[in-house]
Each structure stands twice: as structure tokens, then as C-alpha cells.
Design a protein around this motif. Structure first.
Motif, PDB file in Angstrom:
ATOM      1  N   ASN A  78       0.818  -1.222   0.000  1.00 29.37           N
ATOM      2  CA  ASN A  78       0.000   0.000   0.000  1.00 29.37           C
ATOM      3  C   ASN A  78       0.850   1.270   0.000  1.00 29.37           C
ATOM      4  N   ASP A 134      -4.212  -1.335  -2.365  1.00 34.70           N
ATOM      5  CA  ASP A 134      -4.407  -0.144  -3.192  1.00 34.70           C
ATOM      6  C   ASP A 134      -3.878  -0.427  -4.602  1.00 34.70           C
ATOM      7  N   GLU A 184       1.078   3.265  -2.932  1.00 37.20           N
ATOM      8  CA  GLU A 184       0.857   3.812  -4.281  1.00 37.20           C
ATOM      9  C   GLU A 184       1.311   5.267  -4.397  1.00 37.20           C
TER      10      GLU A 184
END
Ligand code: UDP
Ligand code: MG
Length: 319
Positions: free
Chosen positions: A16, A50, A18
Motif C-alpha cells: 500500500n 491499493d 501507491e
């Protein structure tokens, strides 16, 4: 089979992140492109929820030295690192976190130090000026570092710093399980490595959130127990369990022999607490020795060259 001659393989576990990825890749390039070293960047997507995997794929399409790997699900930082290590082609391996808390600009200096000192196998970063909250991060970690250094005998100030540089042959000699990435220096020392510590830069996390809370402190304590055991007894479990077993079996047999003699001379021993103690000691002693022998069998399986993989890869995502 490699045609390329890669100097540095940078391995980064990604869960996660991004928002951090574009910056991360850019910063690694800024740090390494002018350094004269050839390099690859292995980002391991640890089953992010994500769009990290998609972002990685997009970036990789226009960046030849970016080589993402994608794990089936979230296996944790340790397995993600191992998945990266398994793909490394460079002479040197460097690890970082994906959240830009470490500074890729430190990498060339670490590698030059490794080049200049052939007897050093590994350099561990030391976040001397650490940019994390004091109360829930720095203080527990300071205590943990002291304890780990004391218990394992591997003297470092900062085990938790993700920025580390290795000669790749060392990486290929150690295998990471569970959450043991924090103990890589200990595992490396066990594999015979010479380790030094070098102060490195550290920044606060500006995007995304930390994946860990305070509860990791307890897991670290358990892992520490495991490390201590592994360091001392991994290769000789019979000594760990069997030793304790013999210390129980011997007095146990003595007590039972003594009571048997008394019985033969006509005494009544049925109500004596000593009888219970003797029998318990014998039973526990036998069990512990049995446990040690089982351990010896397990350790032989453990050393079998073809261990099972602890993770599975999946193909890149459809963008
Ligand atoms: N990470 C991972 N899998 C996980 C948890 C974390 O790959 O299950 C990665 C995360 O993306 C980051 C690194 O491991 O690159 C360290 O995580 P984080 O920054 O959250 O830890 P902290 O710096 O707070 O100790
Ligand atoms: Mg972090």
C-alpha cells in the motif's frame, strides 16, 4: 544466465505505497544513475490493496531497470524481502523501505565502503537522527535494540533500519521466515558475516501510513527467544532438550532405585511424595530426550536443499 553486469540490486517491499512509488523510483534513479554503478530495482508488491501493483507495472513499462514482482497476497515484509532476494542479480544487494523514510542517496556511499573493505560482508544503516514519534516508536525500539544486542551478542545500535547493504553471496546464504527481517544481522552473523554499522539519513513518512502498531513489540520479544535458541541450538537440538532431560532422568532414576530397595526390604512406599517426584522426573526426562531426538530429525529435514517456497508469485495486473 544473466547477460547484464549488474553492480547493485535494490530490493524494496511494497505494501500500500501507491502514493510513494513514483517518487521512490525517481529518487533511486537520481541517487544511482550518476554514481557510475549499474543497478536494478526489485520492488516486491506484497499483495497491496491499493493500486501499488498497477502503478509498479506502469512504471516498469518505461523503466528497464525496474523489475517488479507481485505476491499473491499480503505475506508480510519478511516474505516480500525474501521474494526480492530470490530475484537479485547484482553483486551487491541493498534493501530500503518503500515509504521514502530511507534515503537512496546513501546507497553509493555504502557500496563504496563495501568495495573498499573486502572483509566486510554487510553494512547496516543506523538511523542516528530518527524521524519517528518518540513515545510509540523510538523508545520501544531503543529498548529492543539494547536487549537484542545483549541477548544475541551482535552489537548494533539499530536493528530495525531497513537500509542495509550486502555482498549478494551473503544474501543467498540466509533464508528469512516469519517476521525475522529485523534479525537479519543476527542471521548474517550466524552465517559467518562481518557486519559494520554506518549512520544514514532518515526522513519522516510524508505519504501513506505505517503498517505496524505497538503490538509488534511483543512479537519481537518472542522472535528474540527464537533467535537465541537458533543461535545456540539450531544445529544441536538434542543438546538443548536432552541436556535438561538428563538432568531430570538421572535423579529420577536414583530416587526410583532407592525406593525400590526400600520396598524390597519390606517398607511401604505407596504414600511417599518422593515416589511421585521420582516417577515425574523419569517421565519428563525421557520426554525431553525424545523431543531432542525429534528435533534432530527435523533439523535434517530443515537442511534438505529443496525447501518449500513460502510465497507464490502472480502475473502483473491488467491496467
Ligand atoms: N511492508 C510490506 N508488507 C507488509 C508491511 C509492510 O511489504 O505487510 C513494507 C512497507 O510497504 C514498507 C516497509 O515494508 O516499504 C516498512 O513498512 P512501514 O514503513 O510501514 O514500517 P515502519 O517504517 O513504520 O516500521
Ligand atoms: Mg516506514
Amino acid at each position: 544466465m544473466t547477460q547484464e553486469n549488474i553492480d547493485i540490486s535494490v530490493v524494496i517491499p511494497i505494501y500500500n505505497e501507491e502514493e510513494n512509488l513514483p517518487d521512490l523510483v525517481a529518487r533511486v534513479e537520481e541517487a544511482l544513475a550518476p554514481s557510475g554503478f549499474s543497478f536494478e530495482l526489485i520492488c516486491v508488491d506484497d499483495g497491496s490493496r491499493d493500486r501499488s501493483a498497477n502503478v509498479l507495472k506502469t512504471l516498469a513499462a518505461r523503466t528497464p531497470w525496474l523489475k517488479p514482482r507481485y505476491l499473491m497476497r499480503n505475506y508480510g515484509q519478511t516474505a516480500a524481502l525474501q521474494a526480492g532476494f530470490d530475484a537479485v542479480q547484482g553483486r551487491y544487494t541493498v534493501t530500503l523501505d518503500g515509504d521514502l523514510q530511507n534515503d537512496p542517496l546513501d546507497i553509493p556511499q555504502l557500496i563504496r565502503t563495501l568495495e573498499a573493505t573486502p572483509d566486510i560482508n554487510m553494512i547496516s544503516g543506523w538511523r542516528k537522527d530518527r524521524q519517528d514519534a518518540a513515545i510509540n516508536r523510538k523508545i520501544p525500539s531503543m529498548i529492543a535494540n539494547r536487549i537484542i544486542a545483549k541477548v544475541t551478542g551482535v552489537k548494533l545500535h539499530d536493528y530495525g533500519c531497513a537500509l542495509k547493504a550486502y555482498r549478494t553471496d551473503l544474501i543467498k546464504r540466509i533464508r528469512l521466515y516469519g517476521e525475522l527481517h529485523r534479525f537479519i544481522p543476527v542471521l548474517a552473523a550466524e552465517a559467518g558475516a562481518k557486519i559494520i554499522e554506518v549512520p544514514v539519513r532518515h526522513h519522516a513518512r510524508t505519504k501513506g501510513v505505517s503498517k505496524y502498531g505497538i503490538d509488534r513489540t511483543f512479537r519481537v520479544v518472542l522472535d528474540l527467544l527464537l533467535m537465541k535458541f537458533m543461535l545456540r541450538y539450531l544445529h544441536r537440538p538434542l543438546h538443548a532438550f536432552g541436556g535438561a532431560g538428563l538432568w531430570m532422568l538421572t535423579p529420577g532414576l536414583g530416587i526410583c532405585a532407592y525406593l525400590t530397595l526400600l520396598k524390597l526390604f519390606g517398607a511401604s512406599i505407596g504414600g511417599r511424595p518422593l515416589l511421585l517426584l521420582g516417577i515425574m522426573l523419569v517421565l519428563m526426562g525421557v520426554q525431553l530426550i525424545g523431543l531432542g531426538l525429534l528435533g534432530e530429525i527435523l533439523i535434517r529435514i530443515y537442511h534438505e536443499p529443496e525447501g518449500r517456497d513460502q510465497y507464490r508469485l502472480r502475473p502483473p495486473p491488467e491496467n
